[in-house]
Design an enzyme around this catalytic site. Structure first.
Site, mmCIF file in Angstrom:
data_model
loop_
_atom_site.group_PDB
_atom_site.id
_atom_site.type_symbol
_atom_site.label_atom_id
_atom_site.label_comp_id
_atom_site.label_asym_id
_atom_site.label_seq_id
_atom_site.Cartn_x
_atom_site.Cartn_y
_atom_site.Cartn_z
ATOM 1 N N ASP A 182 0.808 -1.189 -0.137
ATOM 2 C CA ASP A 182 0.005 0.016 0.051
ATOM 3 C C ASP A 182 0.852 1.103 -0.167
ATOM 4 O O ASP A 182 0.613 2.396 -0.700
ATOM 5 C CB ASP A 182 -0.954 -0.003 1.097
ATOM 6 C CG ASP A 182 -2.008 -1.062 1.168
ATOM 7 O OD1 ASP A 182 -2.094 -1.458 -0.019
ATOM 8 O OD2 ASP A 182 -2.598 -1.207 1.895
ATOM 9 N N SER B 290 -7.634 3.603 13.216
ATOM 10 C CA SER B 290 -6.775 3.542 14.409
ATOM 11 C C SER B 290 -7.066 4.353 15.492
ATOM 12 O O SER B 290 -6.944 4.063 16.745
ATOM 13 C CB SER B 290 -5.283 3.484 13.954
ATOM 14 O OG SER B 290 -5.042 2.657 13.116
ATOM 15 N N THR C 182 -9.648 3.424 6.424
ATOM 16 C CA THR C 182 -9.132 2.065 7.209
ATOM 17 C C THR C 182 -7.864 2.298 7.534
ATOM 18 O O THR C 182 -7.304 1.224 7.775
ATOM 19 C CB THR C 182 -9.514 1.028 6.218
ATOM 20 O OG1 THR C 182 -8.788 1.241 4.888
ATOM 21 C CG2 THR C 182 -10.984 0.663 5.842
ATOM 22 N N LYS D 41 -9.063 19.905 20.731
ATOM 23 C CA LYS D 41 -7.819 20.184 21.449
ATOM 24 C C LYS D 41 -7.447 18.742 21.695
ATOM 25 O O LYS D 41 -8.220 18.098 22.172
ATOM 26 C CB LYS D 41 -8.492 20.761 22.748
ATOM 27 C CG LYS D 41 -7.487 21.248 23.711
ATOM 28 C CD LYS D 41 -8.036 21.926 24.987
ATOM 29 C CE LYS D 41 -6.761 22.273 25.999
ATOM 30 N NZ LYS D 41 -7.440 22.672 27.356
ATOM 31 N N GLN E 229 3.844 10.385 3.751
ATOM 32 C CA GLN E 229 5.084 10.818 2.910
ATOM 33 C C GLN E 229 5.587 12.219 2.873
ATOM 34 O O GLN E 229 6.816 12.236 2.959
ATOM 35 C CB GLN E 229 4.299 10.309 1.404
ATOM 36 C CG GLN E 229 3.626 9.141 1.126
ATOM 37 C CD GLN E 229 4.764 7.963 1.170
ATOM 38 O OE1 GLN E 229 5.646 7.833 0.992
ATOM 39 N NE2 GLN E 229 4.013 7.105 1.862
#
Length: 265
Positions: free
Chosen positions: A49, A166, A161, A148, A220
């Site tokens: 990915d 997460s 996803t 905040k 990146q």
């Protein structure tokens, strides 16, 4: 004669092997392998990915260019085509017997420079020991709220996803045009992720003077930012057209890759 442009992860032995097999296959079919996207009729990405996140910007500026993404990594959530099915999917594509999805791309303006994101844009603290950030958030020029905490994630359905999930964000079907806004470690218990329309234009900035944060685009690009700089995020006119497996069902991908819905107890 059809022409293909191939990008692959040169640091992975498996990607190198699949690249060689791809070259042999296309040459046997009379497909010319070109050195520039602009010359190509379709594209191939071989890697994980992360490889696709680095490569997609090479493909989106050519209209109607289809990209076949082969998984030579670990998770392979976006690079869905398995290595054992690679040649069959090439054959399906060349015969016109394939499925595809258009993935929407975020356009991000930071300090007058334009970037593109397939997964997400993150405005966060500059370091783990840095003080909490207050992020002023607007959509279509109207004040929405001030987050905040450790920062904010602005994600596409493709990126829902990834980091956003997460951090507690919802999963969106990959072909939707919507935006997920997910706070990172918010200081208020009533601060929750929100899904907003894909036609909205977002503006973010750090409220606290003399506070430094960072903007991370698809993991990146990393840029330090202060309260004097605005970040604009909206959907680009460009899309990534991904060829997907013919037997692919989105929910089966969630079950296989993320163990979604599994009884873990």
């Amino acid at each position: 004669m059809k022409k293909v442009f191939i990008m692959y992860n040169k640091d992975k032995l498996l990607a190198q092997e699949l690249y060689r097999k791809s070259v042999e296959y296309f040459e046997s079919k009379g497909i010319e392998i070109v050195d520039k996207v602009g010359k190509a009729d379709f594209g191939v990405v071989i890697g994980g990915d992360g490889t696709l996140l680095r490569a997609f910007k090479s493909f989106i500026f050519k209209k109607n260019l289809h990209v076949i993404a082969i998984n030579a990594g670990s998770l392979g959530f976006v690079t869905e085509i398995k290595k054992e099915n690679m040649l069959a999917e090439y054959e399906n594509f060349l015969n016109g017997e394939y499925k595809y999805e258009k993935r929407h791309i975020l356009e991000v303006e930071v300090d007058g420079k334009i970037y593109y994101a397939l997964n997400e844009v993150v405005l966060s603290k500059a370091g783990i020991t840095s003080r909490v950030l207050r992020v002023n958030f607007k959509t279509n020029g109207e004040y929405m709220c001030t987050y905040k905490g450790d920062g904010v994630i602005v994600a596409t359905p493709t990126g829902s996803t990834a980091y956003s999930m997460s951090a507690g964000g919802p999963i969106l079907k990959s072909d939707m045009k919507a935006i997920v806004v997910t706070p990172i470690a918010p200081h208020n218990l009533n601060t929750r992720p929100i899904v907003i329309g894909g036609d909205e234009r977002i503006e973010m900035r750090i409220e606290d003077e003399k506070r430094v944060g960072q903007v991370i685009i698809d993991g990146q690009t990393n840029k330090r930012i202060t309260s004097e700089e605005n970040i604009r995020v909206e959907y680009s006119k460009y899309t990534l057209i991904l060829v997907i497996p013919r037997d692919r069902n989105y929910y089966s991908v969630l079950r296989e890759k993320l163990k979604w819905g599994d009884n873990l107890c």
